[in-house]
Scaffold this motif. Structure first.
Motif, PDB file in Angstrom:
ATOM      1  N   LYS A 211       0.870  -1.175   0.000  1.00 59.14           N
ATOM      2  CA  LYS A 211       0.000   0.000   0.000  1.00 59.14           C
ATOM      3  C   LYS A 211       0.910   1.229   0.000  1.00 59.14           C
ATOM      4  CE  LYS A 211      -3.881   2.275   2.040  1.00 59.14           C
ATOM      5  NZ  LYS A 211      -5.255   1.936   2.207  1.00 59.14           N
ATOM      6  N   GLN A 212       0.974   1.891  -1.137  1.00 57.97           N
ATOM      7  CA  GLN A 212       1.736   3.129  -1.212  1.00 57.97           C
ATOM      8  C   GLN A 212       0.844   4.227  -0.624  1.00 57.97           C
ATOM      9  OE1 GLN A 212       4.026   4.109  -4.676  1.00 57.97           O
ATOM     10  NE2 GLN A 212       4.155   1.945  -5.289  1.00 57.97           N
ATOM     11  N   TYR A 213       0.957   4.392   0.676  1.00 55.66           N
ATOM     12  CA  TYR A 213       0.016   5.234   1.421  1.00 55.66           C
ATOM     13  C   TYR A 213       0.063   6.709   1.044  1.00 55.66           C
ATOM     14  CZ  TYR A 213       4.066   6.520   4.154  1.00 55.66           C
ATOM     15  OH  TYR A 213       5.277   7.006   4.524  1.00 55.66           O
ATOM     16  N   LEU A 214       1.108   7.145   0.345  1.00 54.24           N
ATOM     17  CA  LEU A 214       1.121   8.537  -0.113  1.00 54.24           C
ATOM     18  C   LEU A 214       0.213   8.717  -1.325  1.00 54.24           C
ATOM     19  CD1 LEU A 214       4.906   9.435   0.216  1.00 54.24           C
ATOM     20  CD2 LEU A 214       3.046  10.040   1.771  1.00 54.24           C
ATOM     21  N   LYS A 215      -0.017   7.618  -2.063  1.00 52.59           N
ATOM     22  CA  LYS A 215      -0.913   7.658  -3.223  1.00 52.59           C
ATOM     23  C   LYS A 215      -2.298   7.142  -2.865  1.00 52.59           C
ATOM     24  CE  LYS A 215       2.719   6.958  -6.653  1.00 52.59           C
ATOM     25  NZ  LYS A 215       3.247   6.035  -7.673  1.00 52.59           N
ATOM     26  N   GLU A 216      -2.342   6.073  -2.073  1.00 52.88           N
ATOM     27  CA  GLU A 216      -3.602   5.477  -1.613  1.00 52.88           C
ATOM     28  C   GLU A 216      -3.767   5.847  -0.142  1.00 52.88           C
ATOM     29  OE1 GLU A 216      -3.648   1.171  -2.373  1.00 52.88           O
ATOM     30  OE2 GLU A 216      -1.818   1.518  -3.503  1.00 52.88           O
ATOM     31  N   ILE A 217      -4.193   7.048   0.115  1.00 50.08           N
ATOM     32  CA  ILE A 217      -4.260   7.559   1.493  1.00 50.08           C
ATOM     33  C   ILE A 217      -5.259   6.733   2.296  1.00 50.08           C
ATOM     34  CG2 ILE A 217      -4.749   9.564   2.942  1.00 50.08           C
ATOM     35  CD1 ILE A 217      -3.909  11.276   0.478  1.00 50.08           C
ATOM     36  N   PRO A 218      -4.814   6.212   3.444  1.00 49.65           N
ATOM     37  CA  PRO A 218      -5.731   5.403   4.258  1.00 49.65           C
ATOM     38  C   PRO A 218      -6.882   6.235   4.804  1.00 49.65           C
ATOM     39  CG  PRO A 218      -3.569   5.619   5.325  1.00 49.65           C
ATOM     40  CD  PRO A 218      -3.485   6.314   4.018  1.00 49.65           C
ATOM     41  N   THR A 219      -7.995   5.554   5.036  1.00 54.46           N
ATOM     42  CA  THR A 219      -9.157   6.214   5.623  1.00 54.46           C
ATOM     43  C   THR A 219      -8.967   6.334   7.134  1.00 54.46           C
ATOM     44  OG1 THR A 219     -10.330   4.157   6.057  1.00 54.46           O
ATOM     45  CG2 THR A 219     -10.659   5.171   3.872  1.00 54.46           C
ATOM     46  N   HIS A 220      -9.855   7.075   7.740  1.00 50.63           N
ATOM     47  CA  HIS A 220      -9.835   7.222   9.200  1.00 50.63           C
ATOM     48  C   HIS A 220      -9.958   5.839   9.850  1.00 50.63           C
ATOM     49  CE1 HIS A 220     -10.433  10.032  12.686  1.00 50.63           C
ATOM     50  NE2 HIS A 220     -10.828   8.891  13.228  1.00 50.63           N
ATOM     51  N   ALA A 221     -10.904   5.034   9.366  1.00 53.46           N
ATOM     52  CA  ALA A 221     -11.128   3.701   9.936  1.00 53.46           C
ATOM     53  C   ALA A 221      -9.909   2.799   9.747  1.00 53.46           C
ATOM     54  CB  ALA A 221     -12.365   3.058   9.316  1.00 53.46           C
ATOM     55  N   GLU A 222      -9.277   2.884   8.580  1.00 57.44           N
ATOM     56  CA  GLU A 222      -8.076   2.070   8.341  1.00 57.44           C
ATOM     57  C   GLU A 222      -6.955   2.460   9.289  1.00 57.44           C
ATOM     58  OE1 GLU A 222      -8.324   0.974   3.598  1.00 57.44           O
ATOM     59  OE2 GLU A 222      -7.680   2.994   4.160  1.00 57.44           O
ATOM     60  N   LEU A 223      -6.743   3.756   9.469  1.00 53.81           N
ATOM     61  CA  LEU A 223      -5.695   4.195  10.396  1.00 53.81           C
ATOM     62  C   LEU A 223      -6.014   3.805  11.833  1.00 53.81           C
ATOM     63  CD1 LEU A 223      -4.575   7.648   8.983  1.00 53.81           C
ATOM     64  CD2 LEU A 223      -3.192   5.585   9.214  1.00 53.81           C
ATOM     65  N   GLU A 224      -7.271   3.930  12.231  1.00 57.18           N
ATOM     66  CA  GLU A 224      -7.661   3.496  13.580  1.00 57.18           C
ATOM     67  C   GLU A 224      -7.329   2.024  13.779  1.00 57.18           C
ATOM     68  OE1 GLU A 224     -11.373   6.001  15.386  1.00 57.18           O
ATOM     69  OE2 GLU A 224     -11.860   4.501  13.861  1.00 57.18           O
ATOM     70  N   ASP A 225      -7.628   1.207  12.772  1.00 54.05           N
ATOM     71  CA  ASP A 225      -7.376  -0.224  12.846  1.00 54.05           C
ATOM     72  C   ASP A 225      -5.878  -0.514  12.957  1.00 54.05           C
ATOM     73  OD1 ASP A 225      -8.335  -2.998  12.713  1.00 54.05           O
ATOM     74  OD2 ASP A 225      -7.334  -3.035  10.759  1.00 54.05           O
ATOM     75  N   VAL A 226      -5.071   0.132  12.132  1.00 57.60           N
ATOM     76  CA  VAL A 226      -3.619  -0.067  12.168  1.00 57.60           C
ATOM     77  C   VAL A 226      -3.055   0.355  13.524  1.00 57.60           C
ATOM     78  CG1 VAL A 226      -1.428   0.750  11.203  1.00 57.60           C
ATOM     79  CG2 VAL A 226      -3.295   0.108   9.676  1.00 57.60           C
ATOM     80  N   ILE A 227      -3.503   1.491  14.026  1.00 50.71           N
ATOM     81  CA  ILE A 227      -3.021   1.999  15.313  1.00 50.71           C
ATOM     82  C   ILE A 227      -3.384   1.037  16.440  1.00 50.71           C
ATOM     83  CG2 ILE A 227      -3.386   3.863  16.997  1.00 50.71           C
ATOM     84  CD1 ILE A 227      -3.575   5.720  14.403  1.00 50.71           C
ATOM     85  N   LYS A 228      -4.591   0.482  16.374  1.00 52.29           N
ATOM     86  CA  LYS A 228      -5.020  -0.505  17.371  1.00 52.29           C
ATOM     87  C   LYS A 228      -4.112  -1.740  17.311  1.00 52.29           C
ATOM     88  CE  LYS A 228      -8.963  -3.318  18.735  1.00 52.29           C
ATOM     89  NZ  LYS A 228     -10.302  -3.765  18.349  1.00 52.29           N
ATOM     90  N   LYS A 229      -3.816  -2.206  16.097  1.00 51.06           N
ATOM     91  CA  LYS A 229      -2.947  -3.376  15.938  1.00 51.06           C
ATOM     92  C   LYS A 229      -1.524  -3.091  16.402  1.00 51.06           C
ATOM     93  CE  LYS A 229      -5.663  -5.384  12.229  1.00 51.06           C
ATOM     94  NZ  LYS A 229      -5.785  -5.701  10.807  1.00 51.06           N
ATOM     95  N   LEU A 230      -1.076  -1.858  16.238  1.00 53.62           N
ATOM     96  CA  LEU A 230       0.253  -1.463  16.701  1.00 53.62           C
ATOM     97  C   LEU A 230       0.305  -1.345  18.225  1.00 53.62           C
ATOM     98  CD1 LEU A 230       1.110   1.269  14.055  1.00 53.62           C
ATOM     99  CD2 LEU A 230       2.370  -0.872  14.394  1.00 53.62           C
ATOM    100  N   GLY A 231      -0.852  -1.085  18.845  1.00 48.79           N
ATOM    101  CA  GLY A 231      -0.896  -0.911  20.292  1.00 48.79           C
ATOM    102  C   GLY A 231      -0.277   0.397  20.758  1.00 48.79           C
ATOM    103  N   ILE A 232      -0.430   1.432  19.937  1.00 53.41           N
ATOM    104  CA  ILE A 232       0.128   2.746  20.274  1.00 53.41           C
ATOM    105  C   ILE A 232      -0.963   3.800  20.130  1.00 53.41           C
ATOM    106  CG2 ILE A 232       2.475   2.112  19.559  1.00 53.41           C
ATOM    107  CD1 ILE A 232       2.007   3.687  16.951  1.00 53.41           C
ATOM    108  N   SER A 233      -0.630   5.024  20.510  1.00 56.35           N
ATOM    109  CA  SER A 233      -1.562   6.130  20.301  1.00 56.35           C
ATOM    110  C   SER A 233      -1.328   6.707  18.911  1.00 56.35           C
ATOM    111  CB  SER A 233      -1.340   7.221  21.357  1.00 56.35           C
ATOM    112  OG  SER A 233      -0.120   7.905  21.091  1.00 56.35           O
ATOM    113  N   PRO A 234      -2.314   7.375  18.335  1.00 56.38           N
ATOM    114  CA  PRO A 234      -2.111   8.000  17.023  1.00 56.38           C
ATOM    115  C   PRO A 234      -0.912   8.943  16.993  1.00 56.38           C
ATOM    116  CG  PRO A 234      -4.437   7.935  17.519  1.00 56.38           C
ATOM    117  CD  PRO A 234      -3.709   7.492  18.771  1.00 56.38           C
ATOM    118  N   GLU A 235      -0.715   9.689  18.053  1.00 53.87           N
ATOM    119  CA  GLU A 235       0.407  10.637  18.073  1.00 53.87           C
ATOM    120  C   GLU A 235       1.755   9.919  17.959  1.00 53.87           C
ATOM    121  OE1 GLU A 235       2.153  14.421  20.618  1.00 53.87           O
ATOM    122  OE2 GLU A 235       0.480  13.287  21.444  1.00 53.87           O
ATOM    123  N   GLU A 236       1.829   8.695  18.466  1.00 53.66           N
ATOM    124  CA  GLU A 236       3.080   7.934  18.395  1.00 53.66           C
ATOM    125  C   GLU A 236       3.404   7.479  16.974  1.00 53.66           C
ATOM    126  OE1 GLU A 236       3.833   5.298  22.145  1.00 53.66           O
ATOM    127  OE2 GLU A 236       1.650   5.476  21.873  1.00 53.66           O
TER     128      GLU A 236
END
Length: 112
Positions: A29-54
């Motif tokens: 996923k070339q995220y600079l071209k295929e910008i993730p949605t809010h829900a996608e980023l929330e999901d990734v952040i949850k899987k990472l176990g970090i806060s969005p700011e991190e």
């Protein structure tokens, strides 16, 4: 498996190379071209176990100009990453319900 990848980033290219050397061909996923949605980023952040700011790249020029010193909510940090995807730390490997930021690139091997 999916990797949030920036082909212009050396660390991102290194992480992808490590994976392919192990016979793994993740969905890229070339995220600079295929910008993730809010829900996608929330999901990734949850899987990472970090806060969005991190997940924010604090050395980016756009961070220093627009966000440095600001206190934003989790949702606002996610919206900042959508507005300025350069702010998203990279690379990120996602494998099922786990994710890891490949800094250093060898970290991607932890969840394969």
């Amino acid at each position: 498996m999916e990797i949030y990848h920036n082909p212009r980033c050396g660390k991102s290219r290194e992480a992808l190379k490590l994976l392919t050397e192990k016979g793994i061909e993740p969905d890229i996923k070339q995220y600079l071209k295929e910008i993730p949605t809010h829900a996608e980023l929330e999901d990734v952040i949850k899987k990472l176990g970090i806060s969005p700011e991190e997940l924010i790249r604090k050395n980016e020029k756009v961070f220093k100009e627009l966000y440095k010193g600001k206190k934003l909510s989790d949702s606002q940090w996610i919206e900042a990453m959508i507005a300025e995807p350069k702010l998203i730390e990279r690379p990120i490997l996602i494998n099922g319900d786990k994710a890891v930021v490949g800094r250093p690139p060898e970290k991607v091997l932890e969840i394969i």
